[in-house]
Motif scaffolding. Structure first.
Motif, PDB file in Angstrom:
ATOM      1  N   THR A 333     -11.987  33.679  13.590  1.00 60.17           N
ATOM      2  CA  THR A 333     -12.757  33.607  12.342  1.00 60.17           C
ATOM      3  C   THR A 333     -13.659  34.822  12.186  1.00 60.17           C
ATOM      4  O   THR A 333     -13.724  35.429  11.106  1.00 60.17           O
ATOM      5  CB  THR A 333     -13.597  32.319  12.317  1.00 60.17           C
ATOM      6  OG1 THR A 333     -12.729  31.187  12.427  1.00 60.17           O
ATOM      7  CG2 THR A 333     -14.405  32.206  11.037  1.00 60.17           C
ATOM      8  N   PRO A 340     -10.551  32.447   4.924  1.00 53.86           N
ATOM      9  CA  PRO A 340     -10.731  31.024   4.627  1.00 53.86           C
ATOM     10  C   PRO A 340      -9.767  30.083   5.358  1.00 53.86           C
ATOM     11  O   PRO A 340     -10.175  29.007   5.792  1.00 53.86           O
ATOM     12  CB  PRO A 340     -10.527  30.953   3.112  1.00 53.86           C
ATOM     13  CG  PRO A 340     -10.860  32.318   2.622  1.00 53.86           C
ATOM     14  CD  PRO A 340     -10.420  33.251   3.691  1.00 53.86           C
ATOM     15  N   THR A 344     -11.107  27.424   8.048  1.00 56.93           N
ATOM     16  CA  THR A 344     -10.917  25.989   7.850  1.00 56.93           C
ATOM     17  C   THR A 344     -10.415  25.327   9.127  1.00 56.93           C
ATOM     18  O   THR A 344     -10.856  24.226   9.496  1.00 56.93           O
ATOM     19  CB  THR A 344      -9.937  25.737   6.695  1.00 56.93           C
ATOM     20  OG1 THR A 344     -10.488  26.266   5.485  1.00 56.93           O
ATOM     21  CG2 THR A 344      -9.673  24.249   6.509  1.00 56.93           C
ATOM     22  N   GLN A 368     -18.193  28.157   3.289  1.00 57.54           N
ATOM     23  CA  GLN A 368     -17.711  29.507   3.010  1.00 57.54           C
ATOM     24  C   GLN A 368     -16.227  29.485   2.664  1.00 57.54           C
ATOM     25  O   GLN A 368     -15.763  30.231   1.793  1.00 57.54           O
ATOM     26  CB  GLN A 368     -17.946  30.411   4.222  1.00 57.54           C
ATOM     27  CG  GLN A 368     -19.392  30.850   4.400  1.00 57.54           C
ATOM     28  CD  GLN A 368     -19.500  32.086   5.275  1.00 57.54           C
ATOM     29  OE1 GLN A 368     -18.700  32.998   5.196  1.00 57.54           O
ATOM     30  NE2 GLN A 368     -20.516  32.100   6.122  1.00 57.54           N
ATOM     31  N   SER A 369     -15.487  28.623   3.329  1.00 50.21           N
ATOM     32  CA  SER A 369     -14.047  28.545   3.076  1.00 50.21           C
ATOM     33  C   SER A 369     -13.743  28.142   1.643  1.00 50.21           C
ATOM     34  O   SER A 369     -12.886  28.742   0.983  1.00 50.21           O
ATOM     35  CB  SER A 369     -13.389  27.549   4.040  1.00 50.21           C
ATOM     36  OG  SER A 369     -13.498  27.989   5.370  1.00 50.21           O
ATOM     37  N   ARG A 372     -14.589  30.928  -0.899  1.00 55.46           N
ATOM     38  CA  ARG A 372     -13.684  32.080  -0.893  1.00 55.46           C
ATOM     39  C   ARG A 372     -12.257  31.726  -1.310  1.00 55.46           C
ATOM     40  O   ARG A 372     -11.508  32.589  -1.754  1.00 55.46           O
ATOM     41  CB  ARG A 372     -13.659  32.715   0.499  1.00 55.46           C
ATOM     42  CG  ARG A 372     -14.980  33.329   0.913  1.00 55.46           C
ATOM     43  CD  ARG A 372     -14.819  34.104   2.197  1.00 55.46           C
ATOM     44  NE  ARG A 372     -16.073  34.691   2.640  1.00 55.46           N
ATOM     45  CZ  ARG A 372     -16.143  35.644   3.558  1.00 55.46           C
ATOM     46  NH1 ARG A 372     -15.050  36.104   4.119  1.00 55.46           N
ATOM     47  NH2 ARG A 372     -17.315  36.125   3.925  1.00 55.46           N
ATOM     48  N   ASP A 373     -11.858  30.486  -1.095  1.00 60.13           N
ATOM     49  CA  ASP A 373     -10.493  30.070  -1.417  1.00 60.13           C
ATOM     50  C   ASP A 373     -10.563  28.714  -2.096  1.00 60.13           C
ATOM     51  O   ASP A 373     -10.714  27.690  -1.447  1.00 60.13           O
ATOM     52  CB  ASP A 373      -9.651  30.001  -0.140  1.00 60.13           C
ATOM     53  CG  ASP A 373      -8.187  29.673  -0.418  1.00 60.13           C
ATOM     54  OD1 ASP A 373      -7.860  29.356  -1.580  1.00 60.13           O
ATOM     55  OD2 ASP A 373      -7.378  29.743   0.520  1.00 60.13           O
ATOM     56  N   ASN A 376      -7.502  25.422  -1.496  1.00 58.88           N
ATOM     57  CA  ASN A 376      -7.252  24.922  -0.145  1.00 58.88           C
ATOM     58  C   ASN A 376      -7.754  23.481  -0.049  1.00 58.88           C
ATOM     59  O   ASN A 376      -8.891  23.227   0.347  1.00 58.88           O
ATOM     60  CB  ASN A 376      -7.972  25.814   0.882  1.00 58.88           C
ATOM     61  CG  ASN A 376      -7.649  25.435   2.316  1.00 58.88           C
ATOM     62  OD1 ASN A 376      -6.974  24.441   2.576  1.00 58.88           O
ATOM     63  ND2 ASN A 376      -8.146  26.211   3.254  1.00 58.88           N
ATOM     64  N   ALA A 379      -9.462  22.205   3.212  1.00 59.96           N
ATOM     65  CA  ALA A 379     -10.867  22.562   3.447  1.00 59.96           C
ATOM     66  C   ALA A 379     -11.790  21.541   2.792  1.00 59.96           C
ATOM     67  O   ALA A 379     -12.811  21.139   3.384  1.00 59.96           O
ATOM     68  CB  ALA A 379     -11.150  23.963   2.906  1.00 59.96           C
TER      69      ALA A 379
END
Length: 451
Positions: A333, A340, A344, A368-369, A372-373, A376, A379
């Motif tokens: 990470t 991301p 996750t 944060q995941s 940014r994405d 998903n 997540a």
């Protein structure tokens, strides 16, 4: 056809237009693969006067050799195409062609042409039904068949013309990017061999059923221009090609039957690509010790490689050893700057330890995941579990609503978002987001009722 979108497909060998929506197929998400596809296509996208930030290359879990666009600026590539390709340069040729469909606006054009073909078909059905009602069944069936053939011929002629112009656009984009067109030609030759197996040949009486020009014709048309391009003899980027071989091996290990992967990459082959494929095959086949051994060998060979660390951590996590997985996943990470998908998995491992001391780090990583994405759902699922552990039922409901909304489960998204609104301070960003989900979901349900 309801909300279905007509797809513009490069490699369907025989028929028609494809009418299944892309989201009906399984999408494969992998950090290393997505990074490679982005790097492979960046200069081609720029040469097409598009922004790499807006164009996505998405991998579909399907063993057929195919790629398509379905509206917007997303190119869908089947896993079978990656498996069949001999080089990254061949895949670049495919991507260049598909970007030609995007710049040519061929999905909207295909929709309009499809409607025209449907109109001809409906007319023939009405005439046929009238003839059958008048007592002439044979005449009625004949009219229907003639109408179907007219509609099909009209559409296929349109499709072949589209494909020819898109081939030329793809060649232009490869040239503008300084990428050799050898891969495009080589891949068309692969398709030509498939056509031979189907019994299709240039000039044969079966060519009229093709939605694309014969591959031999495409090779003949494109070769002279591509050979004249300064990039024709330019070697493909060796780093891209090496990364492609790794991703290809990883993909084979993940989607192919383990016995087939182990036959292709025997234990006597100690190369990085072979170990990569075997690690996934062993893991998929239920051999955790062997999978962990291959992953450990990869990390020893390249201890700073974040994708090898990710693999090592994932195998440990899914083998029931979440605490052992933390160190490699934390390192992966960090080395990818909180990529991301990798983050996750790390967040999942932190939660799987069931140690309250890890909740704060897990929350940071997972939030944060999702920032940014936004595509998903796993997540959001992990974030919902975290908030349940913390006793924050309102934010757990919001995470559930986000995930449900993302996967199209409006029946769950709306009540979950309503529960979140009831427990969150009114007017806060999370409350407003929950309200947005409720309003969007209710609008979708009303639209479905009208339809």
């Amino acid at each position: 056809m309801g909300g279905m979108k007509r797809l513009v497909s490069l490699f369907a060998l025989l028929l028609l237009c494809i009418t299944s929506p892309a989201y009906a197929q399984s999408i494969l998400r992998d950090a290393e693969t997505e990074a490679l596809l982005a790097d492979m296509s960046r200069d081609i996208i720029k040469a097409a006067n598009l922004s790499p930030a807006n164009v996505r290359i998405v991998l579909i879990n399907d063993q057929s050799i195919n790629a398509f666009v379905a509206g917007g600026q997303t190119v869908y590539v089947h896993s079978g195409l990656i498996d069949a390709a001999s080089s990254a340069n061949e895949v670049q040729g495919v991507i260049a062609h598909e970007i030609g469909h995007i710049t040519g606006g061929h999905v909207p054009l295909g929709d309009r042409m499809g409607k025209g073909a449907t109109g001809i078909t409906i007319l023939s059905l009405l005439l046929g039904a009238a003839a059958m009602a008048a007592g002439s069944a044979d005449a009625g069936m004949g009219l229907m068949q003639l109408g179907q053939r007219a509609a099909m011929g009209n559409y296929l002629a349109f499709s072949r013309a589209q494909e020819a112009t898109t081939d030329a656009a793809g060649a232009k984009f490869l040239s503008g990017a300084g990428v050799s067109g050898r891969g495009m030609i080589d891949f068309f030759k692969k398709l030509q061999q498939q056509e031979y197996r189907w019994g299709l040949k240039r000039g044969s009486d079966t060519s009229y059923v093709m939605s694309h020009p014969m591959s031999g014709d495409r090779v003949a048309t494109l070769t002279a221009d591509l050979q004249a391009d300064p990039a024709w003899n330019k070697p493909s980027d060796p780093q891209i090609e090496a990364r492609f071989k790794r991703v290809q091996a990883k993909l084979r290990g993940y989607v192919t039957e383990p016995k087939d992967t182990l036959r292709r990459y025997p234990a006597t082959d100690t190369s990085v690509t072979a170990r990569y494929a075997r690690a996934y095959a062993y893991h998929l086949g239920g051999y955790p010790k062997e999978a962990a051994g291959e992953a450990a060998a990869l990390v020893r060979a390249e201890p700073e490689n974040p994708y090898f660390l990710e693999l090592e951590g994932q195998i440990l996590l899914e083998s029931g050893k979440p605490r052992d997985a933390l160190a490699p996943l934390r390192a992966a990470t960090a080395k990818t700057n909180f990529q991301p998908l990798i983050a996750t998995t790390f967040g999942h491992a932190l939660l799987a330890t069931e140690d309250p001391a890890h909740l704060a780090e897990a929350e940071t990583v997972l939030r944060q995941s999702v920032v940014r994405d936004k595509e998903n759902p796993f997540a959001w699922y992990q974030l919902g579990m975290l908030y349940e552990r913390k006793g924050d039922s309102a934010r757990a409901a919001l995470a559930t609503a986000e995930r449900a909304s993302m996967i199209g489960d409006i029946g769950r998204a709306v009540p979950s978002a309503q529960a979140a609104m009831a427990g969150l301070p009114q007017g806060t960003p999370d409350w407003i987001r929950a309200q947005d989900i409720v309003m969007a979901g209710q609008a979708m349900m009303q639209d479905r009722k009208r339809k």
